[in-house]
Design a protein around this motif. Structure first.
Motif, mmCIF file in Angstrom:
data_model
loop_
_atom_site.group_PDB
_atom_site.id
_atom_site.type_symbol
_atom_site.label_atom_id
_atom_site.label_comp_id
_atom_site.label_asym_id
_atom_site.label_seq_id
_atom_site.Cartn_x
_atom_site.Cartn_y
_atom_site.Cartn_z
ATOM 1 N N TRP A 41 10.797 19.286 21.565
ATOM 2 C CA TRP A 41 9.685 18.346 21.405
ATOM 3 C C TRP A 41 8.708 18.456 22.573
ATOM 4 O O TRP A 41 7.488 18.485 22.376
ATOM 5 C CB TRP A 41 10.237 16.922 21.295
ATOM 6 C CG TRP A 41 9.254 15.913 20.787
ATOM 7 C CD1 TRP A 41 9.099 15.479 19.513
ATOM 8 C CD2 TRP A 41 8.277 15.193 21.577
ATOM 9 N NE1 TRP A 41 8.102 14.537 19.443
ATOM 10 C CE2 TRP A 41 7.579 14.348 20.693
ATOM 11 C CE3 TRP A 41 7.945 15.202 22.934
ATOM 12 C CZ2 TRP A 41 6.557 13.505 21.122
ATOM 13 C CZ3 TRP A 41 6.918 14.369 23.364
ATOM 14 C CH2 TRP A 41 6.239 13.533 22.463
ATOM 15 N N CYS A 42 9.211 18.497 23.787
ATOM 16 C CA CYS A 42 8.351 18.589 24.973
ATOM 17 C C CYS A 42 7.579 19.904 25.004
ATOM 18 O O CYS A 42 6.402 19.938 25.386
ATOM 19 C CB CYS A 42 9.181 18.439 26.240
ATOM 20 S SG CYS A 42 9.812 16.772 26.528
ATOM 21 N N LYS A 44 6.611 21.578 22.468
ATOM 22 C CA LYS A 44 5.583 21.511 21.413
ATOM 23 C C LYS A 44 4.421 20.623 21.822
ATOM 24 O O LYS A 44 3.246 20.982 21.622
ATOM 25 C CB LYS A 44 6.205 20.999 20.114
ATOM 26 C CG LYS A 44 5.200 20.849 18.982
ATOM 27 C CD LYS A 44 5.876 20.341 17.713
ATOM 28 C CE LYS A 44 4.857 20.165 16.594
ATOM 29 N NZ LYS A 44 5.507 19.668 15.342
ATOM 30 N N HIS A 45 4.719 19.442 22.383
ATOM 31 C CA HIS A 45 3.673 18.459 22.680
ATOM 32 C C HIS A 45 3.165 18.518 24.125
ATOM 33 O O HIS A 45 2.177 17.856 24.457
ATOM 34 C CB HIS A 45 4.196 17.052 22.388
ATOM 35 C CG HIS A 45 4.539 16.826 20.948
ATOM 36 N ND1 HIS A 45 3.589 16.471 19.997
ATOM 37 C CD2 HIS A 45 5.709 16.918 20.290
ATOM 38 C CE1 HIS A 45 4.172 16.340 18.820
ATOM 39 N NE2 HIS A 45 5.463 16.604 18.966
ATOM 40 N N GLU A 53 8.470 6.494 20.863
ATOM 41 C CA GLU A 53 8.916 7.742 20.236
ATOM 42 C C GLU A 53 10.386 8.036 20.501
ATOM 43 O O GLU A 53 10.921 9.030 19.992
ATOM 44 C CB GLU A 53 8.063 8.905 20.763
ATOM 45 C CG GLU A 53 6.602 8.801 20.353
ATOM 46 C CD GLU A 53 5.708 9.773 21.084
ATOM 47 O OE1 GLU A 53 4.769 10.309 20.460
ATOM 48 O OE2 GLU A 53 5.941 9.995 22.297
#
Length: 211
Positions: A41-42, A44-45, A53
């Protein structure tokens, strides 16, 4: 069989998960490793999750674990309990504790990685060496409150893997014949693995490393 790896940042969870998976696969077991969703997730974002979240992080991690093939030995790096602990520390939010502890109870074996490895920087997930002891203490506290058993794994390199295999063999006798353990692991006996005393654990494994 479900194996959970918990531990503060930079304590070798991912490396140990990979090593365990490789060793168990060599014995002929079907192994499914569930990687940490937070890292994906990190990446990607390009940021860490906000408070709103955090539940998504937990629910997605659980979904990835539930997708494991039937009959596989599941190695989770890590579990929703880590998200709950960081939510406590970063946002003073205890709302995820119940969900995380309920899911933690599904694991047959929980291994807590010790603080004997040097801290290393590794992207957005790392907050610094100063948070390792508080995280370790909160993990032990949460597991203790829920009366969920765990064993702490210390050691450098191959010795860390061997000590983890020893813990697994003790708690899963039906896997013991599949696991090839070194003489170092066989020397560890007694009740120390359940005492929860970090200083005692560190002395125990320091003496093994010198042996």
């Amino acid at each position: 069989m479900k194996i959970a790896l918990l531990g503060a940042e930079s304590t070798g969870k991912t490396q140990l998960a990979k090593a365990l998976g490789e060793r168990l696969q060599k014995t002929g077991l079907l192994v499914h490793r569930v990687d940490e969703y937070l890292r994906t997730w990190c990446d990607k974002h390009q940021r860490t999750p906000r408070q709103d979240e955090q539940r998504h992080m937990i629910e997605t991690q659980i979904a990835h674990e539930m997708a494991a093939p039937k009959g596989a030995v599941v190695i989770a790096d890590t579990t929703p309990l880590m998200t709950a602990v960081y939510s406590q520390m970063l946002f003073n939010d205890n709302s995820l504790n119940e969900l995380a502890l309920a899911h933690q109870a599904v694991y047959d074996i929980t291994l807590l990685t010790g603080l004997d490895l040097p801290w290393k920087s590794d992207g957005l997930q790392r907050d610094g060496p100063h948070v390792r002891e508080p995280v370790d203490q909160r993990l032990r506290h949460m597991l203790g409150l829920a009366q969920l058993p765990y064993q702490v794994v210390y050691g450098q390199g191959e010795q860390r893997l061997e000590n983890a295999l020893f813990c697994i063999a003790r708690q899963a006798p039906h896997l013991a014949e599949n696991i090839q353990r070194s003489e170092l692991s066989a020397r560890w006996s007694g009740s120390c693995e359940t005492c929860g005393d970090g200083d005692c654990e560190h002395r125990l494994f320091s003496s093994l490393l010198k042996g």
